[in-house]
Write a protein that holds these residues in place. Structure first.
Motif, short mmCIF file in Angstrom:
data_model
loop_
_atom_site.label_atom_id
_atom_site.label_comp_id
_atom_site.label_asym_id
_atom_site.label_seq_id
_atom_site.Cartn_x
_atom_site.Cartn_y
_atom_site.Cartn_z
N GLY A 289 57.75 29.62 28.75
CA GLY A 289 57.36 30.38 27.67
C GLY A 289 56.40 31.09 28.39
O GLY A 289 55.88 31.46 29.66
N GLY A 290 55.99 32.05 27.28
CA GLY A 290 54.98 33.73 28.11
C GLY A 290 54.35 33.92 27.14
O GLY A 290 54.27 34.19 26.27
N TYR A 291 54.58 35.80 27.71
CA TYR A 291 54.02 37.14 27.13
C TYR A 291 55.18 37.53 27.44
O TYR A 291 55.14 39.13 27.71
CB TYR A 291 52.81 37.21 26.90
CG TYR A 291 52.05 36.34 27.55
CD1 TYR A 291 50.95 36.44 26.35
CD2 TYR A 291 50.57 35.89 28.33
CE1 TYR A 291 50.17 35.36 26.12
CE2 TYR A 291 50.33 34.81 28.03
CZ TYR A 291 48.87 34.34 26.78
OH TYR A 291 48.29 33.93 26.62
N PRO A 292 56.13 37.83 27.21
CA PRO A 292 57.08 38.99 27.40
C PRO A 292 57.12 39.91 25.87
O PRO A 292 57.14 40.90 27.01
CB PRO A 292 58.50 37.90 26.72
CG PRO A 292 58.10 36.53 25.98
CD PRO A 292 57.19 36.61 26.68
N GLY A 315 78.75 32.39 31.91
CA GLY A 315 78.74 30.69 31.72
C GLY A 315 77.75 30.22 32.62
O GLY A 315 77.59 29.04 33.31
N LEU A 316 76.79 31.14 33.16
CA LEU A 316 75.77 30.56 33.81
C LEU A 316 74.76 29.65 32.36
O LEU A 316 74.73 30.51 31.86
CB LEU A 316 75.09 31.34 34.82
CG LEU A 316 73.53 30.98 35.21
CD1 LEU A 316 74.00 29.99 36.46
CD2 LEU A 316 72.56 32.36 36.10
N PRO A 317 74.48 28.93 33.04
CA PRO A 317 73.21 27.76 32.05
C PRO A 317 71.97 28.74 31.78
O PRO A 317 71.57 28.08 32.68
CB PRO A 317 74.31 26.46 31.99
CG PRO A 317 74.72 25.90 32.90
CD PRO A 317 75.14 27.41 33.51
N VAL A 318 71.43 29.57 30.86
CA VAL A 318 70.23 29.19 30.52
C VAL A 318 69.51 28.73 29.65
O VAL A 318 70.04 29.02 29.06
CB VAL A 318 70.57 31.46 30.39
CG1 VAL A 318 68.65 31.48 30.62
CG2 VAL A 318 70.86 31.91 31.71
N LEU A 319 68.64 28.30 30.32
CA LEU A 319 67.76 27.78 28.88
C LEU A 319 66.46 28.05 28.76
O LEU A 319 65.44 28.65 30.15
CB LEU A 319 67.15 26.27 29.24
CG LEU A 319 66.25 25.23 28.49
CD1 LEU A 319 66.62 24.99 27.29
CD2 LEU A 319 66.25 23.99 29.54
N GLY A 320 66.31 28.41 28.08
CA GLY A 320 64.53 29.71 27.87
C GLY A 320 63.88 28.41 26.55
O GLY A 320 64.37 28.34 25.34
N GLU A 321 62.96 28.52 26.25
CA GLU A 321 62.14 28.37 25.91
C GLU A 321 61.01 29.13 24.98
O GLU A 321 59.59 29.94 26.08
CB GLU A 321 61.03 27.09 26.18
CG GLU A 321 61.59 25.87 26.45
CD GLU A 321 60.52 24.36 26.88
OE1 GLU A 321 60.54 23.35 26.95
OE2 GLU A 321 59.36 24.79 27.74
N CYS A 322 60.27 29.83 23.67
CA CYS A 322 59.54 30.89 22.91
C CYS A 322 60.10 31.93 23.81
O CYS A 322 60.59 32.20 23.82
CB CYS A 322 58.56 29.47 22.87
SG CYS A 322 57.57 30.41 22.13
N GLY A 323 58.50 32.11 24.71
CA GLY A 323 58.91 33.23 25.48
C GLY A 323 60.38 33.66 25.95
O GLY A 323 60.72 34.88 25.81
N ALA A 327 63.78 36.47 25.27
CA ALA A 327 63.59 37.00 26.53
C ALA A 327 65.22 37.19 26.79
O ALA A 327 66.05 38.28 27.14
CB ALA A 327 63.14 36.66 27.84
N MET A 328 66.02 35.90 25.87
CA MET A 328 66.90 36.27 25.84
C MET A 328 68.11 36.75 24.84
O MET A 328 69.65 36.65 24.08
CB MET A 328 67.52 34.34 25.43
CG MET A 328 67.23 33.89 27.16
SD MET A 328 67.57 31.83 26.78
CE MET A 328 68.75 31.66 26.44
N LEU A 420 71.37 28.09 26.00
CA LEU A 420 69.92 27.33 25.05
C LEU A 420 68.90 28.24 24.78
O LEU A 420 67.64 27.77 26.20
CB LEU A 420 69.93 25.84 24.77
CG LEU A 420 69.14 24.94 23.37
CD1 LEU A 420 69.77 24.96 22.94
CD2 LEU A 420 68.67 24.00 24.86
N GLY A 421 68.90 28.53 23.41
CA GLY A 421 67.00 29.62 23.30
C GLY A 421 66.44 28.68 22.57
O GLY A 421 67.29 28.59 21.28
#
Length: 442
Positions: A289-292, A315-323, A327-328, A420-421
């Motif tokens: 997270g942060g300030y996108p 197929g590259l796994p991307v895990l995003g939390e909140c910010g 962004a995702m 996953l976001g």
């Protein structure tokens, strides 16, 4: 098999009579006072916050430990504490001492068996400051909370008659550890997620040093004690994987324990989407997270998010939390109405608001196996965001919200491709990041 018990520094908890009483400033001034007395300070935060710890690190020179019972559990809380270094740990509380059902400051102090030093606003009182402190001390007995309120630091207190009046009014079993004098330089500016980050709004060194001179570092060090010992976390195998972590002003909300877990079990590399760094050669990406929203234009034009979107679709796994979730998404619209294209990984459009949309400890149950949990598994975390996500009707959710708001009130965790976001922030002690690492080599 477990590792041998580890031993962290002695410590105490700095509890406030309420939110906004000046706990962060008191923590920084106390750190200075302890350092002046010859002690190395380990800062910590009772609660899930990312911003206060950034100020701790700016002053103490080492990452602040996150101590939250809901996020970590009691054993995880102790393990995380004992990973600290230095001589004395100063644990800044969250809200008022007894506030919060998931993990209050008092609950953390009790679990760690650390004394509480109470921060009391003395701007318009003397004897009443003592009465307030005495009430907080006795309230622990009334509710059956096994904590020791050892004494006070008087916030916004003048010297001379004002200070003497406070000290003289305190009962014998409440120590006076000093005061923070009124000073407009000791104010950290606010913005919508709370205070500005430490590297953005560091307090003037001279003002902090002046405040430290009116605090008794030796007496504070003397009251500190060690928590119960605990076995270190179970030894886990290394994972033959490389994790790329976004690390810049837009993606700055990450717990030290998360980065430690990545370094201990895998190869970690960092990159800056704001600066336009290419996505490193890796097996998975973590977007904290942060300030996108404050860097939306730069993120749109840098090219990194576009590249990340292409890699995720392959197929590259991307895990995003909140910010990271923001962004995702396909787009991010600021509170001023400016729309910016994002990575386009998730079938959602995100909009910022003037008021926060969710703030709570969270519990999620996985509807199916995903990057951070097996099907049916529950994980705990925290959510605090000013944005909302407009999600496509056929979007797939990873979690049902047992507690909290999530994305639509009932669900959290958007799944697309292998990515996953979520709106929830989780701690390494939840096991979610171990699951993430292991999923990269399954």
């Amino acid at each position: 098999m477990t590792a041998a018990p580890s031993t962290g520094p002695r410590g105490f908890v700095l509890g406030g009579v309420s939110s906004g009483v000046g706990k962060t400033v008191a923590t920084l001034a106390i750190a200075k006072a302890l350092e002046s007395a010859g002690y190395e300070v380990q800062p910590a935060k009772a609660g899930p916050d990312f911003i206060d710890p950034s100020h701790h690190e700016a002053i103490a020179g080492r990452p602040s430990r996150t101590l939250d019972l809901w996020l970590c559990g009691e054993e995880g809380l102790l393990r995380n504490y004992h990973r600290g270094e230095g001589d004395v740990c100063v644990v800044e509380g969250v809200m008022g001492l007894y506030d919060g059902s998931g993990s209050s400051t008092a609950m953390v102090a009790e679990a760690l068996d650390l004394p509480v030093v109470l921060v009391v606003d003395a701007k318009a009182g003397m004897e009443s400051v003592a009465a307030t402190a005495l009430g907080f001390q006795r309230y622990a007995e009334e509710i059956g909370r096994d904590i020791e309120v050892a004494g006070i630091v008087a916030q916004r207190a003048h010297g001379g008659r004002h200070e003497n009046g406070i000290r003289d009014a305190l009962p014998a079993d409440l120590e006076y550890f000093g005061r923070i004098p009124p000073n407009s330089d000791l104010e950290i500016p606010d913005r919508h997620l709370g205070l500005h980050m430490g590297e953005e709004a560091a307090l003037p060194e001279a003002a902090l040093e002046a405040a430290a001179e009116t605090i008794d570092g030796e007496r504070l060090a003397a009251v500190a004690r060690s928590p119960p010992s605990v076995d270190d976390e179970p030894i886990t195998d290394a994972v033959d994987a490389t994790v790329a972590v976004a690390d810049d002003a837009a993606f700055c909300f990450r717990y030290p324990a998360t980065i430690e877990r990545f370094r201990e079990r895998a190869n970690l590399v960092t990159f800056s989407p704001v600066a336009g760094d290419p996505v490193p050669d890796c097996d998975g990406v973590y977007l904290p997270g942060g300030y996108p929203e404050l860097h939306a234009e730069g993120l749109k034009t840098s090219g990194t998010l576009s590249e990340l979107g292409d890699l995720a679709s392959e197929g590259l796994p991307v895990l995003g939390e909140c910010g990271g979730l923001m962004a995702m998404s396909r787009s991010l619209t600021t509170a001023e109405g400016e729309r910016h294209e994002m990575a386009g990984i998730l079938p959602a459009d995100v909009t910022m608001h003037d008021r926060y949309q969710a703030l709570d400890h969270v519990e999620l149950e996985a509807l199916e196996g995903t990057l951070t949990a097996a099907a049916g598994e529950r994980i705990r975390g925290h959510e605090f965001h000013y944005s909302s996500a407009d999600v496509d009707g056929d979007a797939r959710f990873a979690f049902e919200t047992v507690r909290g708001d999530g994305i639509d009130g009932d669900h959290d965790g958007l799944i697309e491709y292998e990515s996953l976001g979520t709106y929830v922030h989780v701690h390494a002690e939840s096991g979610a990041f171990d699951r993430f690492l292991e999923s990269l080599v399954e």
